[in-house]
Design a protein around this motif. Structure first.
Motif, mmCIF file in Angstrom:
data_model
loop_
_atom_site.group_PDB
_atom_site.id
_atom_site.type_symbol
_atom_site.label_atom_id
_atom_site.label_comp_id
_atom_site.label_asym_id
_atom_site.label_seq_id
_atom_site.Cartn_x
_atom_site.Cartn_y
_atom_site.Cartn_z
ATOM 1 N N LYS A 74 6.270 62.137 46.423
ATOM 2 C CA LYS A 74 7.389 63.057 46.624
ATOM 3 C C LYS A 74 7.239 63.726 47.983
ATOM 4 O O LYS A 74 6.247 64.394 48.253
ATOM 5 C CB LYS A 74 7.414 64.113 45.524
ATOM 6 C CG LYS A 74 8.597 65.037 45.611
ATOM 7 C CD LYS A 74 8.603 66.021 44.449
ATOM 8 C CE LYS A 74 9.805 66.935 44.543
ATOM 9 N NZ LYS A 74 9.787 67.931 43.471
ATOM 10 N N LEU A 75 8.247 63.545 48.857
ATOM 11 C CA LEU A 75 8.230 64.129 50.192
ATOM 12 C C LEU A 75 8.680 65.585 50.144
ATOM 13 O O LEU A 75 9.166 66.069 49.120
ATOM 14 C CB LEU A 75 9.134 63.320 51.123
ATOM 15 C CG LEU A 75 8.788 61.839 51.244
ATOM 16 C CD1 LEU A 75 9.793 61.139 52.143
ATOM 17 C CD2 LEU A 75 7.389 61.642 51.756
ATOM 18 N N THR A 76 8.557 66.295 51.263
ATOM 19 C CA THR A 76 8.894 67.713 51.304
ATOM 20 C C THR A 76 10.377 67.969 51.098
ATOM 21 O O THR A 76 10.760 69.034 50.636
ATOM 22 C CB THR A 76 8.463 68.343 52.644
ATOM 23 O OG1 THR A 76 9.058 67.623 53.712
ATOM 24 C CG2 THR A 76 6.961 68.333 52.776
ATOM 25 N N THR A 90 11.804 60.739 46.809
ATOM 26 C CA THR A 90 10.623 60.099 46.237
ATOM 27 C C THR A 90 10.670 58.602 46.502
ATOM 28 O O THR A 90 11.730 58.031 46.716
ATOM 29 C CB THR A 90 10.534 60.325 44.716
ATOM 30 O OG1 THR A 90 11.674 59.757 44.100
ATOM 31 C CG2 THR A 90 10.430 61.782 44.380
ATOM 32 N N SER A 141 2.598 64.909 45.524
ATOM 33 C CA SER A 141 3.517 65.736 46.305
ATOM 34 C C SER A 141 2.887 66.017 47.658
ATOM 35 O O SER A 141 1.766 66.510 47.733
ATOM 36 C CB SER A 141 3.788 67.057 45.587
ATOM 37 O OG SER A 141 4.448 66.826 44.377
ATOM 38 N N LEU A 142 3.627 65.717 48.721
ATOM 39 C CA LEU A 142 3.113 65.913 50.073
ATOM 40 C C LEU A 142 3.534 67.272 50.623
ATOM 41 O O LEU A 142 4.650 67.734 50.386
ATOM 42 C CB LEU A 142 3.638 64.816 50.997
ATOM 43 C CG LEU A 142 3.270 63.386 50.623
ATOM 44 C CD1 LEU A 142 3.876 62.414 51.619
ATOM 45 C CD2 LEU A 142 1.769 63.215 50.570
ATOM 46 N N ASP A 190 4.925 65.655 55.889
ATOM 47 C CA ASP A 190 5.319 64.247 55.926
ATOM 48 C C ASP A 190 6.145 63.968 57.183
ATOM 49 O O ASP A 190 6.514 64.894 57.902
ATOM 50 C CB ASP A 190 6.063 63.851 54.655
ATOM 51 C CG ASP A 190 7.375 64.580 54.477
ATOM 52 O OD1 ASP A 190 8.019 64.939 55.466
ATOM 53 O OD2 ASP A 190 7.773 64.787 53.322
ATOM 54 N N SER A 248 9.177 63.387 57.700
ATOM 55 C CA SER A 248 10.511 63.984 57.784
ATOM 56 C C SER A 248 10.476 65.448 58.198
ATOM 57 O O SER A 248 11.503 66.013 58.553
ATOM 58 C CB SER A 248 11.239 63.845 56.441
ATOM 59 O OG SER A 248 10.597 64.604 55.447
#
Length: 73
Positions: free
Chosen positions: A15-17, A21, A36-37, A40, A42
């Motif tokens: 899961k990106l910020t 996902t 969970s990051l 990242d 992005s």
């Protein structure tokens, strides 16, 4: 090839910020776990090209500039 020396790859969800996902294979955690990051591509300025703010803690930057002023910095 030796047996039982390679790590176990399994599918996890990342899961990106920004909330998106994706699924990938990894040796992290167990199959089906979610990672969970905090940082990242992005959101981090190193990947987005955003400007980074240089923090001058205790005058270190100005001290450096004064010390090496004659070298063309």
């Amino acid at each position: 090839m030796k047996k039982d020396i390679h790590p176990d790859y399994h599918m996890i969800e990342v899961k990106l910020t920004d909330g998106t996902t994706f699924k990938t294979r990894s040796t992290w955690g167990k199959g089906g776990d979610s990672m969970s990051l905090d940082i990242d591509p992005s959101a981090h300025p190193a990947w987005t090209g955003g400007s980074a703010k240089l923090m001058d803690t205790g005058g270190r930057v100005s001290k450096f500039k004064n010390k090496y002023a004659g070298l063309g910095f």
